[in-house]
Design a protein around this motif. Structure first.
Motif, mmCIF file in Angstrom:
data_model
loop_
_atom_site.group_PDB
_atom_site.id
_atom_site.type_symbol
_atom_site.label_atom_id
_atom_site.label_comp_id
_atom_site.label_asym_id
_atom_site.label_seq_id
_atom_site.Cartn_x
_atom_site.Cartn_y
_atom_site.Cartn_z
ATOM 1 N N PRO A 5 0.813 -1.211 0.000
ATOM 2 C CA PRO A 5 0.000 0.000 0.000
ATOM 3 C C PRO A 5 0.839 1.250 0.000
ATOM 4 O O PRO A 5 0.428 2.273 -0.502
ATOM 5 C CB PRO A 5 -0.832 -0.130 1.285
ATOM 6 C CG PRO A 5 -0.240 -1.223 2.070
ATOM 7 C CD PRO A 5 0.555 -2.071 1.133
ATOM 8 N N HIS A 6 2.039 1.144 0.552
ATOM 9 C CA HIS A 6 2.899 2.320 0.628
ATOM 10 C C HIS A 6 3.949 2.283 -0.472
ATOM 11 O O HIS A 6 5.077 2.681 -0.286
ATOM 12 C CB HIS A 6 3.549 2.414 1.995
ATOM 13 C CG HIS A 6 3.874 1.091 2.603
ATOM 14 N ND1 HIS A 6 4.745 0.207 2.031
ATOM 15 C CD2 HIS A 6 3.394 0.495 3.714
ATOM 16 C CE1 HIS A 6 4.820 -0.873 2.785
ATOM 17 N NE2 HIS A 6 4.018 -0.724 3.811
ATOM 18 N N GLN A 26 -4.664 -7.582 -5.353
ATOM 19 C CA GLN A 26 -4.287 -6.169 -5.322
ATOM 20 C C GLN A 26 -5.466 -5.275 -4.956
ATOM 21 O O GLN A 26 -5.305 -4.255 -4.305
ATOM 22 C CB GLN A 26 -3.751 -5.782 -6.689
ATOM 23 C CG GLN A 26 -3.500 -4.303 -6.853
ATOM 24 C CD GLN A 26 -3.245 -3.974 -8.295
ATOM 25 O OE1 GLN A 26 -3.018 -4.855 -9.102
ATOM 26 N NE2 GLN A 26 -3.297 -2.715 -8.625
ATOM 27 N N HIS A 31 -6.566 -3.032 1.085
ATOM 28 C CA HIS A 31 -5.514 -2.329 0.364
ATOM 29 C C HIS A 31 -5.964 -0.932 -0.065
ATOM 30 O O HIS A 31 -5.194 0.036 0.015
ATOM 31 C CB HIS A 31 -5.148 -3.187 -0.848
ATOM 32 C CG HIS A 31 -3.952 -2.712 -1.576
ATOM 33 N ND1 HIS A 31 -4.032 -2.045 -2.756
ATOM 34 C CD2 HIS A 31 -2.629 -2.811 -1.281
ATOM 35 C CE1 HIS A 31 -2.812 -1.753 -3.163
ATOM 36 N NE2 HIS A 31 -1.955 -2.208 -2.304
ATOM 37 N N THR A 32 -7.204 -0.829 -0.482
ATOM 38 C CA THR A 32 -7.691 0.466 -0.954
ATOM 39 C C THR A 32 -7.909 1.452 0.192
ATOM 40 O O THR A 32 -7.980 2.651 -0.041
ATOM 41 C CB THR A 32 -9.010 0.304 -1.737
ATOM 42 O OG1 THR A 32 -9.976 -0.275 -0.876
ATOM 43 C CG2 THR A 32 -8.813 -0.562 -2.965
ATOM 44 N N ALA A 34 -5.822 1.735 2.773
ATOM 45 C CA ALA A 34 -4.551 1.934 3.462
ATOM 46 C C ALA A 34 -4.243 3.421 3.624
ATOM 47 O O ALA A 34 -4.249 4.172 2.655
ATOM 48 C CB ALA A 34 -3.436 1.253 2.678
ATOM 49 N N ARG A 37 -1.261 4.929 1.525
ATOM 50 C CA ARG A 37 -1.287 4.982 0.058
ATOM 51 C C ARG A 37 -0.834 6.325 -0.489
ATOM 52 O O ARG A 37 -0.224 6.400 -1.539
ATOM 53 C CB ARG A 37 -2.699 4.673 -0.463
ATOM 54 C CG ARG A 37 -3.014 3.199 -0.485
ATOM 55 C CD ARG A 37 -4.432 2.948 -0.932
ATOM 56 N NE ARG A 37 -4.635 3.230 -2.335
ATOM 57 C CZ ARG A 37 -4.454 2.342 -3.308
ATOM 58 N NH1 ARG A 37 -4.070 1.131 -3.012
ATOM 59 N NH2 ARG A 37 -4.670 2.668 -4.550
ATOM 60 N N CYS A 75 -3.541 -5.757 6.978
ATOM 61 C CA CYS A 75 -2.207 -5.504 6.436
ATOM 62 C C CYS A 75 -1.176 -6.366 7.159
ATOM 63 O O CYS A 75 -0.313 -6.992 6.532
ATOM 64 C CB CYS A 75 -1.884 -4.029 6.595
ATOM 65 S SG CYS A 75 -0.216 -3.591 6.105
#
Ligand code: SF4
Length: 124
Positions: A5-6, A26, A31-32, A34, A37, A75
């Motif tokens: 994510p980073h 993905q 993840h979205t 995070a 991001r 995560c």
């Protein structure tokens, strides 16, 4: 493997073959969401030859970001399951994740031993 994510951060410091590639998960919801991001402070991966004091300070800053992240648990589990070898994920450094994984492995061994002992007692 999931795109970190980073990923906009200092991924260049991570050996290319170990940078997680885009994977089928993905677009996982965690993840979205995070928090990291859009973070561009370079907190999550070590630059090369980072002094220890700087690393500790950077990791603590990354952990503070993780602490306010709504998907920290997801995560962290992702990073433990892969396992992700570098960077701060889910509020844990790579070294801390290795400790967690070692504990989990020991616990699994103990549980298997206990299950075998129980099965032997019942059988015998
Ligand atoms: S827990 Fe930390 S590393 Fe994981 S997505 Fe959130 S901010 Fe990023």
């Amino acid at each position: 493997m999931l795109q970190p994510p980073h990923s906009s951060l200092q991924v260049a410091a991570v050996p290319a073959q170990r940078v997680p590639a885009r994977g089928r998960d993905q677009d996982a919801p965690w993840h979205t969401e995070a928090v990291c991001r859009r973070d561009e402070a370079g907190l999550f991966f070590a630059p090369s030859k980072e002094p220890t004091a700087a690393r500790l300070s950077r990791e603590e800053a990354a952990k503070r970001v993780c602490a306010r992240c709504p998907v920290m648990v997801e995560c962290r589990e992702h990073a433990l399951l892969q396992p992700e070898p570098y960077g701060v994920w889910g509020g844990l450094t790579a070294a801390e994740r290795r400790v967690v994984l070692a504990r989990r492995r020991r616990r699994e061994v103990e549980l298997k031993k206990a299950a075998r002992a129980t099965a032997n007692r019942i059988a015998g």
